[in-house]
Motif scaffolding. Sequence first.
Motif, short mmCIF file in Angstrom:
data_model
loop_
_atom_site.label_atom_id
_atom_site.label_comp_id
_atom_site.label_asym_id
_atom_site.label_seq_id
_atom_site.Cartn_x
_atom_site.Cartn_y
_atom_site.Cartn_z
N LEU A 184 3.85 1.63 -1.25
CA LEU A 184 4.40 1.80 -2.59
C LEU A 184 3.34 2.35 -3.55
O LEU A 184 3.63 3.20 -4.39
N SER A 185 2.13 1.86 -3.40
CA SER A 185 1.05 2.34 -4.25
C SER A 185 0.79 3.82 -4.02
O SER A 185 0.58 4.59 -4.96
N ARG A 236 0.83 -1.21 0.00
CA ARG A 236 0.00 0.00 0.00
C ARG A 236 0.87 1.26 0.00
O ARG A 236 0.57 2.22 -0.69
N GLN A 286 2.91 6.01 -2.97
CA GLN A 286 4.04 6.78 -3.50
C GLN A 286 3.89 6.97 -5.01
O GLN A 286 4.18 8.03 -5.54
N GLU A 287 3.42 5.95 -5.68
CA GLU A 287 3.29 6.01 -7.13
C GLU A 287 2.04 6.76 -7.58
O GLU A 287 2.03 7.41 -8.61
N PHE A 288 0.96 6.65 -6.83
CA PHE A 288 -0.33 7.24 -7.21
C PHE A 288 -0.91 8.06 -6.06
O PHE A 288 -1.94 7.71 -5.50
N PRO A 289 -0.28 9.18 -5.68
CA PRO A 289 -0.76 9.94 -4.52
C PRO A 289 -2.12 10.59 -4.75
O PRO A 289 -2.87 10.80 -3.82
#
Length: 70
Positions: free
Chosen positions: A4-5, A2, A7-10
Amino acid sequence: MRALSLQEFPELEELADDQPAPIEQARIEHRRQADASHAAALRRARAERAARQAGTSAAVPQTAPLGRRA
């Protein structure tokens, strides 16, 4: 995972629960434009039919074309 997600899709976390997703907003706007275009076509057709039945030429006002807003 979660973290990482996020970080990639704020932006996904920033969306409020009561706001429609961007794709839904686009769909709603497209539908609104289609409904407006359909209503204008019906008004023109009804005016032209009424003019034909009265034996006159139709004086149908031309509306501005529906375009994309900037």
